[in-house]
Design a protein around this motif. Structure first.
Motif, short mmCIF file in Angstrom:
data_model
loop_
_atom_site.label_atom_id
_atom_site.label_comp_id
_atom_site.label_asym_id
_atom_site.label_seq_id
_atom_site.Cartn_x
_atom_site.Cartn_y
_atom_site.Cartn_z
N ARG A 5 -22.29 -1.95 18.01
CA ARG A 5 -23.57 -1.46 17.49
C ARG A 5 -23.52 -1.24 15.98
O ARG A 5 -24.56 -1.16 15.33
N PHE A 6 -22.31 -1.15 15.41
CA PHE A 6 -22.16 -0.99 13.96
C PHE A 6 -22.39 -2.31 13.21
O PHE A 6 -22.55 -2.31 12.00
N SER A 7 -22.35 -3.42 13.93
CA SER A 7 -22.53 -4.71 13.28
C SER A 7 -24.02 -4.88 12.86
O SER A 7 -24.87 -4.14 13.36
N PRO A 8 -24.32 -5.80 11.96
CA PRO A 8 -23.44 -6.79 11.35
C PRO A 8 -22.54 -6.19 10.27
O PRO A 8 -22.95 -5.30 9.53
N PHE A 9 -21.32 -6.74 10.23
CA PHE A 9 -20.32 -6.22 9.30
C PHE A 9 -20.28 -7.06 8.03
O PHE A 9 -20.62 -8.24 8.02
N GLY A 10 -19.80 -6.43 6.97
CA GLY A 10 -19.66 -7.10 5.68
C GLY A 10 -19.40 -6.05 4.63
O GLY A 10 -19.19 -4.87 4.95
N PRO A 11 -19.40 -6.43 3.35
CA PRO A 11 -19.21 -5.45 2.28
C PRO A 11 -20.20 -4.29 2.41
O PRO A 11 -21.37 -4.51 2.69
N GLY A 12 -19.71 -3.08 2.24
CA GLY A 12 -20.58 -1.91 2.39
C GLY A 12 -20.65 -1.41 3.82
O GLY A 12 -21.08 -0.28 4.07
N ASN A 13 -20.27 -2.26 4.77
CA ASN A 13 -20.22 -1.86 6.19
C ASN A 13 -19.13 -2.69 6.85
O ASN A 13 -19.39 -3.54 7.70
N THR A 14 -17.90 -2.45 6.41
CA THR A 14 -16.79 -3.26 6.90
C THR A 14 -16.45 -2.90 8.35
O THR A 14 -16.71 -1.80 8.81
N LYS A 15 -15.86 -3.87 9.04
CA LYS A 15 -15.45 -3.64 10.42
C LYS A 15 -14.40 -2.53 10.44
O LYS A 15 -13.43 -2.58 9.68
N PRO A 16 -14.57 -1.50 11.28
CA PRO A 16 -13.62 -0.39 11.29
C PRO A 16 -12.19 -0.83 11.62
O PRO A 16 -11.97 -1.64 12.52
N VAL A 17 -11.26 -0.28 10.84
CA VAL A 17 -9.83 -0.55 11.05
C VAL A 17 -9.19 0.74 11.56
O VAL A 17 -9.35 1.81 10.97
N PHE A 18 -8.49 0.64 12.69
CA PHE A 18 -7.82 1.80 13.31
C PHE A 18 -6.31 1.62 13.21
O PHE A 18 -5.82 0.53 12.93
N CYS A 19 -5.60 2.70 13.46
CA CYS A 19 -4.15 2.57 13.57
C CYS A 19 -3.64 3.41 14.73
O CYS A 19 -4.27 4.41 15.12
N THR A 20 -2.54 2.98 15.28
CA THR A 20 -1.82 3.73 16.31
C THR A 20 -0.35 3.75 15.89
O THR A 20 0.21 2.70 15.53
N THR A 21 0.23 4.92 15.92
CA THR A 21 1.63 5.07 15.49
C THR A 21 2.56 5.14 16.69
O THR A 21 2.14 5.52 17.79
N GLY A 22 3.80 4.76 16.47
CA GLY A 22 4.82 4.89 17.50
C GLY A 22 4.56 4.03 18.73
O GLY A 22 4.61 4.53 19.85
N VAL A 23 4.27 2.74 18.55
CA VAL A 23 4.04 1.85 19.69
C VAL A 23 5.28 1.01 19.94
O VAL A 23 6.15 0.86 19.07
N TYR A 24 5.36 0.43 21.15
CA TYR A 24 6.52 -0.37 21.55
C TYR A 24 6.06 -1.67 22.22
O TYR A 24 4.98 -1.73 22.81
N ASP A 25 6.90 -2.65 22.12
CA ASP A 25 6.69 -3.89 22.88
C ASP A 25 6.85 -3.57 24.37
O ASP A 25 7.83 -2.93 24.77
N TYR A 26 5.91 -4.02 25.17
CA TYR A 26 5.98 -3.80 26.62
C TYR A 26 7.08 -4.66 27.24
O TYR A 26 7.48 -4.45 28.39
N GLY A 27 7.56 -5.61 26.45
CA GLY A 27 8.63 -6.50 26.94
C GLY A 27 8.16 -7.93 27.08
O GLY A 27 8.97 -8.84 27.35
N THR A 28 6.85 -8.15 26.90
CA THR A 28 6.30 -9.48 27.15
C THR A 28 5.66 -10.11 25.91
O THR A 28 5.02 -11.15 26.00
N SER A 29 5.79 -9.47 24.75
CA SER A 29 5.24 -10.05 23.52
C SER A 29 5.99 -11.33 23.18
O SER A 29 7.19 -11.46 23.45
#
Length: 577
Positions: free
Chosen positions: A478-502
């Motif tokens: 619902r936040f789209s359309p994206f572009g300058p002034g309304n960039t697509k949100p960037v999130f982060c998650t810390t402390g993640v691990y490979d599940y073993g299948t990457s």
């Protein structure tokens, strides 16, 4: 490439504000926080943001000279004068010409269009174009996405009895051409409330005013909004305010009932059956419209955009697609050559900008090469090629640095220049390149901020994997359309691990297909990290790492979401964001 992550945690007051707004909108506080970051703090403002209304478009007659422009167009039609719609050869110019020509053609037949040849005539208004107008009996030229600096050319046209209406969005000079009307919200004497329209947007406002003046229902303009969406995305203008309204409804038109020419390009791009986004325009639709002007003549793109027969449009789209394939080959070769030059120039490491030139580079592709170098080296870049005794070039910039001002500072060396903060074109004598480079680099050195030459990734929010859901993805859309002034949100998650299948994937094993878990839940999340295979060994070492990402829909599994990983770093690299 590894980015410097920047995250401004919400204050307690902002968190409370986000909770209250989220409750009113039945939305998670995470997304409500994104609204607050965009300056949207009330329920009514949020509703306007999520449901942009065409009724909220600005009155076109607030733009300076609009009444004069409409009167002159009405007079031309009343006197049955021949009208020429003239535009630049890039996406913005071609879509603008197609929009104005298609709309006026419904009410008036004595009309033609013209796109200058990049190689024969160069950028903007050309004497050859004016001579063509004179030979074909044209009395009025409507020029789109260029013309704001064409003082001598428009004086010449005036001497031949040809009037000009300029519809431009590039920065004007102190002296403006002797046109009948100049529509440009960037005029210093124009109080139009929104300054960031693209060239096609200015053309749309002109047609909106013409329709209003002549009692033509606004609904007749709606089928042309797909052109506006394409130009807004391709020209990288801010997707805010009036541009957001035009882009929102233009994308709707592009997805539901595109014009014949655009539908043919959509077919050629393989986008049928998918919801087309601004990214699809930037990376797939736009480059194909640009390709004919880069390789041959942009008029072929306008021919396609105004075509009414789908079978003919499809044939033209295939031809333009061939141009795009040729362009990609030349672009790749030139970028490799430019990269080699930069790597050999040890002193470039100590410069805040890049200025490169080669007399064999293709004029139509130097802008793309400048963009590529800017993305690689995070420095304002100018790339030039030879045209007889002259050098013609394109400049691209990094976030927050005005490359137009840097070029303007060297104006005494230039025969012609134009553009805006992030992209510009210029022409100078070949023998003056070295002095230009020295002066340009000195200006950049004095004015650029250190953080503008660093690859910075702005993080919008920190998430746990348990927060990521289909509902969150739907709300994000619902936040789209994206572009300058309304960039697509960037999130982060810390402390993640490979599940073993990457695993590493891609033709050259350059990407990583990820299956990840975090330390707070057993949720397994899928992701793709394009061009980041260098991180694969660390990921498979079973050590924890942090990821920055956007949340996307999985085009192969419609009910699933996946992460598009923007950056990966070891968790222990920093104690905090």
């Amino acid at each position: 490439m590894h980015f410097k992550w920047k995250y401004d945690a919400p204050t307690p007051q902002q968190s409370q504000q986000a909770k209250e707004l989220g409750d009113k909108l039945s939305m998670s506080p995470i997304l409500a926080q994104l609204l607050i970051k965009r300056g949207i703090t009330t329920e009514s403002a949020a509703k306007r943001f999520f449901r942009p209304q065409l009724a909220d478009l600005i009155n076109p007659f607030l733009m300076k000279d609009m009444d004069v422009a409409v009167d002159r167009l009405n007079d031309a039609m009343g006197r049955k004068e021949r009208i020429l719609v003239y535009g630049d050869y890039d996406v913005d110019g071609c879509t603008a010409v197609a929009l104005v020509y298609k709309f006026l053609q419904q009410f008036y037949s004595n009309i033609d269009y013209y796109i200058p040849d990049r190689y024969d005539e160069g950028y903007g208004v050309s004497q050859k174009g004016i001579d063509y107008a004179k030979q074909t009996g044209v009395k009025l030229i409507i020029i789109l996405d260029c013309g704001i600096k064409a003082v001598k050319e428009i004086e010449y046209a005036k001497s031949l009895g040809i009037d000009f209406i300029i519809c431009d969005h590039h920065v004007p000079d102190e002296v403006m051409p002797p046109a009948v009307a100049i529509l440009n919200p960037k005029r210093t004497d124009d109080s139009y409330p929104f300054k960031q329209l693209c060239g096609c947007g200015v053309g749309f406002k002109f047609m909106q005013a013409f329709a209003k003046n002549n009692g033509i229902p606004f609904s007749r303009l709606i089928p042309l909004l797909d052109f506006c969406a394409v130009s807004i995305a391709a020209d990288i203008v801010p997707v805010t305010d009036e541009n957001r309204i035009l882009a929102f409804h233009g994308l709707k038109q592009l997805n539901q009932n595109p014009s014949v020419g655009l539908k043919a390009i959509i077919d050629i791009c393989g986008l049928n059956g998918r919801e087309i986004s601004m990214s699809d325009i930037i990376f797939k639709i736009g480059p194909r419209i640009n390709a004919s002007g880069r390789m041959e003549n942009g008029k072929e793109s306008v021919d396609l955009l105004v075509e009414k027969d789908f079978s003919l449009a499809l044939k033209a789209a295939r031809h333009i697609n061939e141009y795009n394939e040729q362009r990609k080959d030349i672009d790749k070769q030139m970028t490799e050559e430019a990269n080699l030059i930069v790597s050999k120039l040890e002193n470039q490491k100590h410069q805040s900008s890049i200025v490169l030139y080669d007399e064999n580079w293709k004029k139509g592709v130097i802008g793309i090469v400048a963009s590529r170098l800017t993305e690689i080296y995070f420095r304002p870049t100018v790339v030039l090629t030879r045209d007889g005794d002259l050098a013609t070039g394109s400049a691209r910039s990094v976030m927050g640095f005005d490359v137009y001002a840097a070029i303007k500072n060297c104006r005494d060396l230039l025969l012609n220049f134009g553009g805006h903060s992030y992209a510009a074109g210029l022409t100078l004598r070949w023998d003056d390149i070295r002095e230009f480079r020295q002066r340009f680099q000195h200006y950049v050195e004095e004015h650029i901020q250190p953080e503008q030459t660093e690859p910075i990734l702005n993080i919008d929010a920190v998430l746990d994997f348990k927060d990521i859901s289909k509902r969150l993805h739907n709300d994000l859309k619902r936040f789209s359309p994206f572009g300058p002034g309304n960039t697509k949100p960037v999130f982060c998650t810390t402390g993640v691990y490979d599940y073993g299948t990457s695993k590493v994937v891609g033709r050259q094993q350059e990407h990583i297909k990820l299956e990840l878990v975090d330390s707070k839940s057993g949720t397994v999340v899928n992701g793709i990290a394009f061009g980041q295979s260098a991180s694969a060994r660390y990921i498979k070492s079973r050590r924890s790492f942090d990821i920055a990402y956007t949340i996307e829909g999985n085009i192969f599994k419609r009910n699933q979401v996946q992460l598009q990983i923007e950056d990966i770093r070891p968790t222990e690299s920093e104690d905090e964001l």
